[in-house]
Design a protein around this motif. Sequence first.
Motif, PDB file in Angstrom:
ATOM      1  N   THR A 126       6.810  27.032  32.852  1.00  0.00           N
ATOM      2  CA  THR A 126       7.184  27.469  34.195  1.00  0.00           C
ATOM      3  C   THR A 126       8.011  26.411  34.911  1.00  0.00           C
ATOM      4  N   SER A 184      11.824  26.869  36.162  1.00  0.00           N
ATOM      5  CA  SER A 184      12.195  26.703  37.568  1.00  0.00           C
ATOM      6  C   SER A 184      13.390  25.774  37.717  1.00  0.00           C
ATOM      7  N   VAL A 238      10.069  30.927  41.104  1.00  0.00           N
ATOM      8  CA  VAL A 238       9.612  30.913  39.713  1.00  0.00           C
ATOM      9  C   VAL A 238       8.194  30.362  39.616  1.00  0.00           C
TER      10      VAL A 238
END
Length: 255
Positions: free
Chosen positions: A125, A129, A153
């Motif tokens: 993640t 991002s 995100v």
Amino acid sequence: MIVTKSREEIERMAAAGAIHTRTMKLLAGKIREGVTTAELDAAAEKYIRSQGAIPSFKGYRGFPGSICASPNSMVVHGIPGPYALAKGDIISIDIGVTYDGWVADGAVTFPVGPVTPVAEKLLDTTKRSLFAAVDACQAGNRLGDLSSAVQTVVEAEGLSVVRSLVGHGIGRDMHEDPQVPNYGEPGRGPLLEPGMVLAVEPMVNAGRHMVRMGDDGWAIYSQDGSLAAHFEFTIAILPEGPRILTPWHEEGIGE
């Protein structure tokens, strides 16, 4: 004041970024169980200096290391030392390189062998991002567009953006204007103009967003002890689109 750079100056920053990327690749090959963060630091400094460059962090505001090495719940600014990597750790490696008077900065958080599903999600993640921020680094956008891209995100996955730590402009100095938060509203903030160069660095906690300072006055940890990740590029804003000046991803690093 935001200092824009010419094409020639951006090329000189890219030369520093190429050394940065090669250094990150070198360290990626050394990350394994039992290796100490001091050993990683020594390898980085030796290589950077062999390229005619200087480790930007060494001595910066009194920092003693050539890299920042931040394991597990440590978000950033870890001083390299006797800590030995253990199976299942995650470790953020942040490297600054100064070459011909220009600075390049970037970071990757690595798994040490197999890691937990929480750690896998956190790394994936946080890296996604960062790439969302790259996509938003378009001339004519606002700084808030890239900040919002990171936040969107991260929070969609139930993770937390660290709010008290930010990215920054970069050039001849490590830290220049503007500050680059990892959260915010789209359409707000300074206009992104050709020639701006930004160190964009999402810092994300698996738990809550609050952090605390360590006893050494440098290391910053997630306040709740949850895992933390940090990925960073130096990015130039150009009329034709963003250019990543520390392209560690092109070496397969962070996959």
